[in-house]
Design an enzyme around this catalytic site. Structure first.
Site, PDB file in Angstrom:
ATOM      1  N   HIS A   1      -2.407  -1.439 -31.966  1.00 55.83           N
ATOM      2  CA  HIS A   1      -1.487  -0.973 -30.772  1.00 55.83           C
ATOM      3  C   HIS A   1      -0.513  -1.029 -30.604  1.00 55.83           C
ATOM      4  O   HIS A   1       0.871  -1.171 -30.492  1.00 55.83           O
ATOM      5  CB  HIS A   1      -2.039  -0.648 -30.126  1.00 55.83           C
ATOM      6  CG  HIS A   1      -2.720  -1.598 -29.005  1.00 55.83           C
ATOM      7  ND1 HIS A   1      -3.354  -2.948 -29.044  1.00 55.83           N
ATOM      8  CD2 HIS A   1      -1.229  -2.629 -28.275  1.00 55.83           C
ATOM      9  CE1 HIS A   1      -3.815  -3.121 -27.842  1.00 55.83           C
ATOM     10  NE2 HIS A   1      -1.964  -3.071 -27.498  1.00 55.83           N
TER      11      HIS A   1
ATOM     12  N   ASP B   1      -9.319  -1.763 -33.228  1.00 58.21           N
ATOM     13  CA  ASP B   1      -7.362  -2.162 -33.156  1.00 58.21           C
ATOM     14  C   ASP B   1      -7.045  -3.389 -33.980  1.00 58.21           C
ATOM     15  O   ASP B   1      -6.350  -4.069 -32.880  1.00 58.21           O
ATOM     16  CB  ASP B   1      -7.951  -2.110 -31.740  1.00 58.21           C
ATOM     17  CG  ASP B   1      -6.583  -2.735 -30.545  1.00 58.21           C
ATOM     18  OD1 ASP B   1      -5.677  -1.862 -31.189  1.00 58.21           O
ATOM     19  OD2 ASP B   1      -6.408  -2.911 -29.711  1.00 58.21           O
TER      20      ASP B   1
ATOM     21  N   GLY C   1       2.500  -8.282 -23.786  1.00 58.12           N
ATOM     22  CA  GLY C   1       2.912  -9.110 -25.046  1.00 58.12           C
ATOM     23  C   GLY C   1       2.446  -9.997 -25.932  1.00 58.12           C
ATOM     24  O   GLY C   1       2.341 -10.818 -27.160  1.00 58.12           O
ATOM     25  N   ASN C   2       0.857 -10.146 -25.038  1.00 54.33           N
ATOM     26  CA  ASN C   2       0.112 -11.639 -25.506  1.00 54.33           C
ATOM     27  C   ASN C   2      -1.338 -10.873 -26.539  1.00 54.33           C
ATOM     28  O   ASN C   2      -1.885 -11.143 -27.335  1.00 54.33           O
ATOM     29  CB  ASN C   2      -1.020 -12.128 -24.787  1.00 54.33           C
ATOM     30  CG  ASN C   2      -0.802 -13.342 -23.900  1.00 54.33           C
ATOM     31  OD1 ASN C   2       0.132 -13.490 -22.628  1.00 54.33           O
ATOM     32  ND2 ASN C   2      -0.971 -14.723 -25.085  1.00 54.33           N
ATOM     33  N   SER C   3      -0.331  -9.501 -26.808  1.00 56.12           N
ATOM     34  CA  SER C   3      -2.099  -8.708 -27.141  1.00 56.12           C
ATOM     35  C   SER C   3      -1.342  -8.679 -28.975  1.00 56.12           C
ATOM     36  O   SER C   3      -0.368  -9.211 -29.445  1.00 56.12           O
ATOM     37  CB  SER C   3      -1.560  -6.618 -27.696  1.00 56.12           C
ATOM     38  OG  SER C   3      -2.000  -6.271 -26.474  1.00 56.12           O
TER      39      SER C   3
ATOM     40  N   GLY D   1     -12.362  14.327 -41.895  1.00 57.26           N
ATOM     41  CA  GLY D   1     -10.996  15.537 -42.486  1.00 57.26           C
ATOM     42  C   GLY D   1     -10.905  16.346 -42.037  1.00 57.26           C
ATOM     43  O   GLY D   1     -10.421  17.361 -42.768  1.00 57.26           O
ATOM     44  N   VAL D   2     -10.274  16.522 -40.842  1.00 56.53           N
ATOM     45  CA  VAL D   2      -9.566  17.128 -39.843  1.00 56.53           C
ATOM     46  C   VAL D   2      -8.854  16.899 -38.830  1.00 56.53           C
ATOM     47  O   VAL D   2      -8.757  15.411 -38.696  1.00 56.53           O
ATOM     48  CB  VAL D   2     -10.944  18.397 -39.453  1.00 56.53           C
ATOM     49  CG1 VAL D   2     -11.650  18.626 -40.090  1.00 56.53           C
ATOM     50  CG2 VAL D   2     -11.331  17.324 -38.090  1.00 56.53           C
TER      51      VAL D   2
END
Length: 454
Positions: A184, A214, A287-289, A345-346
């Protein structure tokens, strides 16, 4: 010459002899003077000689004082000696730890450095942990192109320009520039810039990302970097000391905060994905992510990716357990994606429709949305089917409504993604769909997700 030998009389018989006879005998036999209990008349008894040397009480007192002094002096010496030995061992251990990490990184190329057991599992001070690990944590700035700068009315040229759209943190994995961060943080970025602990800046390339975990791996063209040592998050216990290092607010690179492991295996929803995370009370800010959560031996045990955003909560930060994603990280480095991820696949969209029946079918035949006065239900509608995908092979079509995967009701794109993530490539499931007002069931065998199929 003839020698005369006389037997020595019994001392008891001496009292029967005359004084003259005893005197003559004494002149020839000094034994009497020394051992006889009786003395001749008028003879003076020899004075008793006082024993020489130290008296026993004084000797005991002296020994006690000496023992006490010896104990005190010995204790002081032992304390100083042990302290010097421990300091020497700690310095040697730290040097060996640093040398080991550098050697593993240099010898392994793009492979990951992992912690070892034994003496290297010992605890360091907080200052030592930060000194060891801070060079492995970087700041990340994200840029996107924005058009419309300037105006014909203000004399501007109305040209596009790149502006910073976000920031986060990352962790160096290898000495040649592979860096792990959160998906993210870099998702949708046009330009990614990495700022090292020494303020050196690099432009980074996205190698691969994985929405389920993630995580994302980026790469900079650099050598001689300091990689983090991956620890074993499976061995963590609640209450264990940890330190979080990252780039809070996108401006404070290298910030270190300390805390404990507050809980393990917390079920948390991040970016519409259910995850099992480590909970910590170390201060976590935007910002720590992508930053690191390190244990008392300086090993990376978590990748920070979330915090509680409620105004009523404090000290609720979360991190991805590193042991659960080592294979994912290696796959992203080697392949750019995670092997074995299920792929349908949609392209889909959330819809809310009314129906004249509780089972979701449109039995009145009044078009896609059924009876206007029917009850409303939420579902997912297929907007496009990817050619050659699992959905294409199963016969799914644009306009179909996906109602169920096996026995799980599908009410939104988030639920659909979570349902698919529970399977692997090659697994076969039963899809319940609605097409032209009728329900159908189709068997679908998932393919493998690859970036080219996005």
């Amino acid at each position: 010459m003839t020698h005369r030998i006389e037997a020595t009389p019994n001392p008891r018989e001496r009292h029967n002899l005359s004084r003259k006879e005893r005197s003559n005998m004494d002149q020839n036999n000094d034994w009497y003077e020394r051992y006889s209990p009786s003395l001749p008349d008028g003879a003076r008894a020899p004075k008793r000689r006082e024993p020489r040397g130290v008296r026993i009480p004084a000797l005991i007192a002296f020994m006690l004082v000496a023992a006490m002094l010896g104990g005190v002096l010995g204790g002081l010496y032992t304390r100083v000696y042990v302290s010097e030995q421990l300091s020497s061992f700690s310095a040697q251990q730290q040097a060996e730890f640093s040398a080991l990490s550098a050697t593993e990184a240099d010898n392994s190329g793009a492979s990951l450095s992992t912690s070892v057991s034994g003496s290297f599992a010992s605890s360091y001070s907080k200052a030592q942990i930060i000194e060891l690990t801070a060079p492995s944590v970087v700041g990340i700035d994200i840029y996107a192109t924005v058009s419309g700068y300037g105006s014909r009315f203000s004399g501007g040229n109305n040209e596009s320009q790149q502006v910073q759209s976000g920031s986060g943190s990352g962790i160096i994995l290898t000495s040649d520039g592979y860096i792990i961060t959160c998906r993210h943080v870099v998702n949708g970025a046009e330009t990614i810039k990495v700022i090292l602990n020494d303020d050196t800046e690099y432009e980074a390339t996205l190698i691969g990302s994985d929405s389920r975990s993630d995580l994302a791996v980026i790469k900079i063209n650099a050598t001689g970097l300091t990689p983090a040592t991956l620890g074993d998050s499976d061995m963590l216990t609640v209450g264990e000391d940890v330190i979080a290092i990252g780039n809070p607010l996108g401006e404070l690179r290298g910030t270190a905060t300390s805390g404990i492991i507050s809980a393990l295996s917390r079920e948390v929803t991040v970016e519409n994905t259910d995850m099992t995370l480590i909970q910590t009370d170390a201060a976590i800010s935007p910002g720590n992510s992508g930053g690191g959560l390190f244990n008392a031996s300086g090993s990376l045990i978590g990748i920070v990716n979330a915090k509680a955003s409620s105004s009523n909560s404090e000290g609720l930060g979360f991190a991805i357990p590193v042991s659960s994603v080592k294979t994912i990280i290696s796959n992203l480095i080697d392949h750019g994606y995670v092997l074995g991820r299920a792929y349908l696949g949609v392209y889909t969209q959330d819809v809310t429709l009314s129906t004249g029946s509780s089972d979701g079918s449109n039995r009145n035949g009044n078009g896609l949305f059924g009876n206007f006065f029917g009850s409303a239900i939420s579902s997912v509608q297929i907007a496009q089917v990817v050619t050659g995908s699992a959905a294409d092979a199963a016969g799914l079509k644009a306009g179909d409504l996906i109602l169920k995967i096996d026995d799980m009701d599908i009410t939104s794109n988030t639920v659909l993604a979570a349902a698919i993530s529970a399977y692997n490539a090659g697994d076969t499931v039963t899809l319940t769909i609605q097409r032209d007002g009728s329900q159908l069931t189709l068997n679908v065998t998932f393919g493998e997700y690859k970036p080219a199929e996005q």
